[in-house]
Design an enzyme around this catalytic site. Structure first.
Site, PDB file in Angstrom:
ATOM      1  N   ASP A  31       0.521   6.004   7.723  1.00 53.06           N
ATOM      2  CA  ASP A  31      -0.197   5.753   6.461  1.00 53.06           C
ATOM      3  C   ASP A  31      -1.675   6.024   6.715  1.00 53.06           C
ATOM      4  O   ASP A  31      -2.097   6.232   7.860  1.00 53.06           O
ATOM      5  CB  ASP A  31       0.014   4.287   6.017  1.00 53.06           C
ATOM      6  CG  ASP A  31      -0.749   3.966   4.726  1.00 53.06           C
ATOM      7  OD1 ASP A  31      -0.655   4.751   3.774  1.00 53.06           O
ATOM      8  OD2 ASP A  31      -1.454   2.945   4.685  1.00 53.06           O
ATOM      9  N   SER A  32      -2.458   5.968   5.656  1.00 51.02           N
ATOM     10  CA  SER A  32      -3.906   6.144   5.792  1.00 51.02           C
ATOM     11  C   SER A  32      -4.571   4.922   6.429  1.00 51.02           C
ATOM     12  O   SER A  32      -5.717   5.010   6.857  1.00 51.02           O
ATOM     13  CB  SER A  32      -4.521   6.354   4.410  1.00 51.02           C
ATOM     14  OG  SER A  32      -4.274   5.207   3.602  1.00 51.02           O
TER      15      SER A  32
ATOM     16  N   CYS B 191       3.521   5.821   3.107  1.00 50.81           N
ATOM     17  CA  CYS B 191       2.391   6.175   2.240  1.00 50.81           C
ATOM     18  C   CYS B 191       3.002   6.874   1.037  1.00 50.81           C
ATOM     19  O   CYS B 191       3.688   7.897   1.194  1.00 50.81           O
ATOM     20  CB  CYS B 191       1.454   7.108   3.001  1.00 50.81           C
ATOM     21  SG  CYS B 191       0.230   7.926   1.974  1.00 50.81           S
TER      22      CYS B 191
ATOM     23  N   GLU C   1      -8.497  -2.701   2.545  1.00 49.23           N
ATOM     24  CA  GLU C   1      -8.994  -2.326   3.883  1.00 49.23           C
ATOM     25  C   GLU C   1     -10.130  -3.258   4.313  1.00 49.23           C
ATOM     26  O   GLU C   1     -10.288  -3.552   5.489  1.00 49.23           O
ATOM     27  CB  GLU C   1      -9.476  -0.867   3.901  1.00 49.23           C
ATOM     28  CG  GLU C   1      -8.362   0.161   3.901  1.00 49.23           C
ATOM     29  CD  GLU C   1      -7.603   0.294   5.230  1.00 49.23           C
ATOM     30  OE1 GLU C   1      -8.201   0.138   6.304  1.00 49.23           O
ATOM     31  OE2 GLU C   1      -6.376   0.546   5.183  1.00 49.23           O
TER      32      GLU C   1
ATOM     33  N   CYS D 296       1.841   1.953  -3.854  1.00 52.81           N
ATOM     34  CA  CYS D 296       0.950   2.221  -2.720  1.00 52.81           C
ATOM     35  C   CYS D 296       1.229   1.117  -1.722  1.00 52.81           C
ATOM     36  O   CYS D 296       1.319  -0.066  -2.097  1.00 52.81           O
ATOM     37  CB  CYS D 296      -0.512   2.197  -3.154  1.00 52.81           C
ATOM     38  SG  CYS D 296      -1.664   2.192  -1.755  1.00 52.81           S
TER      39      CYS D 296
ATOM     40  N   HIS E 127      -0.519  -0.272   0.440  1.00 52.49           N
ATOM     41  CA  HIS E 127      -1.560  -1.296   0.616  1.00 52.49           C
ATOM     42  C   HIS E 127      -1.355  -2.479  -0.334  1.00 52.49           C
ATOM     43  O   HIS E 127      -1.834  -3.582  -0.084  1.00 52.49           O
ATOM     44  CB  HIS E 127      -2.954  -0.713   0.336  1.00 52.49           C
ATOM     45  CG  HIS E 127      -3.527   0.103   1.460  1.00 52.49           C
ATOM     46  ND1 HIS E 127      -3.057   1.351   1.815  1.00 52.49           N
ATOM     47  CD2 HIS E 127      -4.564  -0.157   2.306  1.00 52.49           C
ATOM     48  CE1 HIS E 127      -3.779   1.821   2.816  1.00 52.49           C
ATOM     49  NE2 HIS E 127      -4.703   0.931   3.137  1.00 52.49           N
TER      50      HIS E 127
END
Ligand code: DGL
Length: 261
Positions: free
Chosen positions: A6-7, A69, A145, A177, A179
């Site tokens: 994932d990012s 992701c 984040e 997503c 996150h």
């Protein structure tokens, strides 16, 4: 070993779902924090990041790779399946769509996702027979984040995102997503009428027979110590060896993963 990428810390929500389904699951995860957020980047660039991370995880011995992701799943899954085999690469979108279809009673499904994923309409296409309302939430990934999930700022962002889903009378809302599951307490607080679907839960269930116990490794392309503290906060039960990864001419190179400093 299951490979995931994932990012950023979004990959941890998927890793956590796998580790809850099979305690001690052997996982290898890349967090591409040098490039987070992916959501506002050109989709070709994200597809190239996804291809390099899939290649790396197979080189590292993964038996299968999960694109943890949604944006990568929307733009890079077909290509990775053509390269590595359809039964060796999995994405979030299909799993999320199947779960939402099974859970909606009114046939009105909401999707919260990054601008990039919304621009692909991946969920709308996967749920073509239903009424789908896709909402881009560009603030969510930077908030998560930064570890900010309950402040007035994050509550305002969540409230804004839920408003169109309320107007569309959705009953089920896909967290499009990886996150976003970290925002679930705030999402549930401000949207108690919605049934939130985390595609990772469905994916972990579907792949349960292929998850094996063993040691885990994780790499970040960002700062290893910062990632370690994010890991300790979000998923204290996951205790992988940790390393750094570097981009070099479009390829990803990894250092030896190490135990806690
Ligand atoms: N967590 C990723 C996803 O599921 C990407 C988030 C981002 O970096 O924008 O789409």
């Amino acid at each position: 070993m299951i490979g995931l990428f994932d990012s950023g810390v979004g990959g941890l929500t998927v890793a956590d779902a796998f580790a809850k389904r099979v305690p001690g699951a052997a996982l290898a995860l890349v967090a591409d924090q040098a490039h987070v957020p992916y959501g506002g980047r050109p989709v070709d660039e994200v597809a190239a990041f996804a291809a390099a991370q899939s290649d790396l995880l197979f080189e590292q011995g993964a038996e299968l790779v999960v694109m943890a992701c949604n944006l990568s799943s929307a733009v890079a899954l077909a290509n990775a399946r053509a390269r590595h085999g359809a039964d060796r690469v999995f994405g979030m979108v299909e799993a999320g769509a199947v779960a939402a279809r099974a859970r909606t009673r009114r046939g009105r499904v909401g999707v919260l996702a990054t601008s990039g994923t919304v621009s692909t309409h991946a969920y709308g296409l996967a749920l073509a027979a239903l009424e789908v309302t896709e909402v881009a939430c560009p603030d969510f990934v930077p908030l998560v984040e930064a570890g900010d999930i309950e402040s007035p700022k994050s509550k305002a962002a969540v409230d804004r995102a839920l408003a169109p889903l309320r107007r569309a009378d959705c009953d089920v809302v896909i967290l499009g997503c990886t996150h976003y599951p970290f925002l679930l307490p705030t999402l549930r607080l401000l949207g108690p009428e919605f049934d939130f679907v985390d595609p990772a839960q469905a994916l972990a269930e579907g792949l349960a027979s292929r998850i094996r116990p063993g040691p885990s490794r994780m790499w970040t392309t960002g700062d290893r110590l910062r990632f370690r503290s994010q890991l300790a906060r979000w998923c204290p039960k996951l205790q992988p060896l940790l390393g750094e990864a570097r981009w070099c001419e479009g390829r990803l190179l990894v250092d030896e993963a190490q135990a806690a400093d």
